[in-house]
Design an enzyme around this catalytic site. Structure first.
Site, PDB file in Angstrom:
ATOM      1  N   HIS A 143      97.729  49.234 153.643  1.00 12.94           N
ATOM      2  CA  HIS A 143      98.559  48.171 153.152  1.00 12.94           C
ATOM      3  C   HIS A 143      97.796  47.158 152.759  1.00 12.94           C
ATOM      4  O   HIS A 143      97.555  45.925 153.581  1.00 12.94           O
ATOM      5  CB  HIS A 143      99.836  47.843 154.047  1.00 12.94           C
ATOM      6  N   ASN A 187     100.310  51.146 149.586  1.00  9.07           N
ATOM      7  CA  ASN A 187     101.367  50.357 149.423  1.00  9.07           C
ATOM      8  C   ASN A 187     101.075  49.383 148.101  1.00  9.07           C
ATOM      9  O   ASN A 187     100.204  48.674 148.103  1.00  9.07           O
ATOM     10  CB  ASN A 187     101.666  49.433 150.377  1.00  9.07           C
ATOM     11  N   GLU A 188     102.097  49.553 146.995  1.00  9.57           N
ATOM     12  CA  GLU A 188     101.911  48.515 146.105  1.00  9.57           C
ATOM     13  C   GLU A 188     100.678  48.319 145.401  1.00  9.57           C
ATOM     14  O   GLU A 188      99.950  47.026 145.507  1.00  9.57           O
ATOM     15  CB  GLU A 188     102.447  47.275 146.446  1.00  9.57           C
ATOM     16  N   GLU A 381     110.870  49.692 150.769  1.00  2.20           N
ATOM     17  CA  GLU A 381     110.992  47.931 151.218  1.00  2.20           C
ATOM     18  C   GLU A 381     112.186  47.588 150.196  1.00  2.20           C
ATOM     19  O   GLU A 381     112.066  48.119 148.999  1.00  2.20           O
ATOM     20  CB  GLU A 381     109.807  47.237 150.817  1.00  2.20           C
ATOM     21  N   TRP A 438     101.459  36.884 153.234  1.00  2.00           N
ATOM     22  CA  TRP A 438      99.942  36.748 152.305  1.00  2.00           C
ATOM     23  C   TRP A 438      99.836  35.462 151.965  1.00  2.00           C
ATOM     24  O   TRP A 438      99.635  34.617 152.644  1.00  2.00           O
ATOM     25  CB  TRP A 438     100.213  37.771 151.254  1.00  2.00           C
TER      26      TRP A 438
HETATM   27  O1  IFM Z   1     105.623  41.123 152.286  1.00  2.00           O
HETATM   28  C1  IFM Z   1     105.504  41.879 151.148  1.00  2.00           C
HETATM   29  C2  IFM Z   1     104.926  43.259 151.473  1.00  2.00           C
HETATM   30  O2  IFM Z   1     103.468  43.364 152.132  1.00  2.00           O
HETATM   31  C3  IFM Z   1     104.744  44.263 150.219  1.00  2.00           C
HETATM   32  N1  IFM Z   1     105.957  44.088 149.368  1.00  2.00           N
HETATM   33  C4  IFM Z   1     106.569  43.020 149.121  1.00  2.00           C
HETATM   34  C5  IFM Z   1     106.869  42.013 150.591  1.00  2.00           C
HETATM   35  C6  IFM Z   1     107.317  40.700 150.182  1.00  2.00           C
HETATM   36  O3  IFM Z   1     106.895  40.062 149.290  1.00  2.00           O
END
Ligand code: IFM
Length: 476
Positions: A143, A187-188, A381, A438
């Site tokens: 992540h 993740n993303e 999420e 972040w």
């Molecule tokens: O906090 C982040 C997460 O790490 C990744 N997806 C979006 C969340 C909120 O911005």
């Protein structure tokens, strides 16, 4: 007595039925990620990670929020005394699963060399503690964060990174594969490279933004390939669980449907934000328009035929969907790709990630069902942070009405899609707890549980109780 026997048989029979269909019950959970919650950044022989470096040495939050913040302490969840209390809060919430990520820089501190048994044992114990509490672990292998030693070798800019990641993933899958039934490879990737790196480089880089975006896409592509290779490895291990990858999705629409420029920009953005990942993940192809564009801006952008074959050949077991907000797209000649979508929100309610429109989630899920052969989908999420003061503690309570309403309406959208045959396998709220967001540090709260970042005190918010109610209502 007869009644007891009948109930027992029903329980046993439904267990057998679920097993026969290789199904686990619908997963209701909360999600987190290692760097955002663990803290204890030097405990048990952890190596320095990319984000340790960015926050402590570059001071990356300064560019965005004007002050230096780090995940050194975060919300202290590496500490067992703390996480046992958090497991208790999850139990009371009524969730049956918890999505968290492993920290590569704990497990292999220099990225490729010696394996750190203490870190492996830590996650082993966490998994066992969760299971004892009746909470299924859903494990994200990666992540956003990785060992700094590999950043020094260019990280995902280096094609070797795929092998380094595979080596790490193998260690994790071998260790936890028997007791964890759901893994997520990444993740993303879009947010990791386009948004976070773009925001971080904004000040320093002299390169045009489009070139930086295109370079980001090559890194995203490498993660897609690495993911497919690990999916293959996992399937060959025959562990009987499921593996998938998580993307952030924002269905696009033109800000002004009567403005042809907005309409055109939105169609392109739909491909850049959503289609490129769905096609790559499920079909092993990228939209031609997107490929041409990235090759134009970064001649080094070169997915090979062999890469695409790996993507096409290794089908995931499910798709991880992170949904926060749809994108309203506005033509703007001054912006990269001549469009603006972040911070475009004409709705009255302002969430940090955009407009609150759960109906867009519903439509998007139905669209995936139709266009990608009805895959299993996990909402990995979903959540919101609001730029108001709804996270303030007043007389020991946090009345976050907007978040409670957000969660309710998005769950209703998921339930509606499920009723219409979309193969939903889980829903995870982001996040269980306020944590380190972040580049925004501790200024953006997403939790169902309020955290006092100085004392680590937890207070369940109104949204926690709303989610508790919804789980009870929809559990069966
Ligand atoms: O906090 C982040 C997460 O790490 C990744 N997806 C979006 C969340 C909120 O911005």
């Amino acid at each position: 007595m007869k009644k007891i026997i009948a109930t027992l048989s029903l329980i046993i029979l439904s267990g057998i039925a679920l097993k026969a269909q290789n199904q686990t019950p619908f997963l209701w959970g909360v999600a987190s990620a290692a760097y955002q919650v663990e803290g204890n950044y030097q405990a048990d022989g952890k190596g320095e990670s990319k984000w340790d470096f960015l926050t402590n040495k570059v001071g990356v939050t300064q560019f965005i929020i004007g002050k230096k913040e780090t995940g050194n302490v975060a919300i202290n969840m590496y500490d067992r005394t703390q996480y046992l209390k958090d497991i208790q809060l999850m139990k009371e919430l009524g969730v049956n699963s918890y999505r968290f990520s492993l920290d590569w820089s704990r497990i292999i501190p220099d990225g490729v060399g010696a394996v750190n048994e203490k870190a492996l044992a830590h996650y082993d114990l966490l998994i066992d503690d969760l299971k004892v509490a009746g909470i299924e672990p859903v494990v994200t292998l990666y992540h956003f964060d990785y060992p700094f030693a590999l950043v020094q070798k260019e990280g995902w800019g280096n094609p070797e990174m795929i092998n380094w990641y595979k080596n790490y993933a193998k260690i994790a899958l071998e260790r936890y594969g028997k007791k964890v039934k759901h893994f997520i490879t990444f993740n993303e990737p879009y947010i990791e490279f386009f948004v976070a790196e773009y925001l971080m480089n904004m000040e320093q880089s002299k390169e045009p933004a489009v070139t930086r975006f295109a370079r980001g896409m090559m890194k995203v592509h490498r993660e897609m390939v690495a993911s497919a290779e690990v999916i293959k490895m996992y399937h060959e291990m025959n562990l009987g669980g499921k593996i998938g990858m998580t993307f952030n999705f924002s269905p696009c629409s033109p800000l002004d449907p009567n403005n042809p420029n907005d309409v055109k920009a939105s169609a392109l953005q739909e491909k850049l934000l959503n289609t490129v990942f769905l096609d790559g993940y499920f079909k092993g192809t990228y939209p031609k328009e997107v490929l041409d564009m990235f090759t134009k801006y970064d001649p080094a952008f070169l997915p090979t035929a062999a890469d695409m074959k790996i993507l096409a050949a290794n089908k995931p077991d499910f798709l991880g969907v992170n949904f926060y907000a749809p994108a309203l797209v506005k033509y703007d000649a001054a912006e990269p790709f001549e469009m603006k979508w972040m911070d475009v929100n004409t709705d009255k309610v302002k969430s940090a990630n955009g407009p609150v429109r759960p109906e867009e989630l519903y439509k998007f899920l139905v669209k995936i069902k139709k266009e990608y052969n009805n895959p299993q989908i996990m909402i990995t999420e979903n959540g919101a942070s609001f730029k108001n003061n709804e996270d303030t503690v007043i007389s020991g309570k946090v009345n976050d009405v907007l978040r409670a309403d957000y969660i309710k309406r998005h769950i209703e959208a998921v339930v509606k899609a499920k009723k219409e045959g979309v193969r939903m396998i889980g829903y995870f709220a982001w996040s269980g707890w306020d944590n380190f967001e972040w580049v925004f540090g501790y200024t953006s709260r997403f939790g169902l549980i309020h955290v006092n970042f100085d004392t680590q005190e937890r207070i369940p918010k109104q949204s926690y109780f709303e989610y508790q109610k919804l789980i009870k209502e929809y559990k069966n």
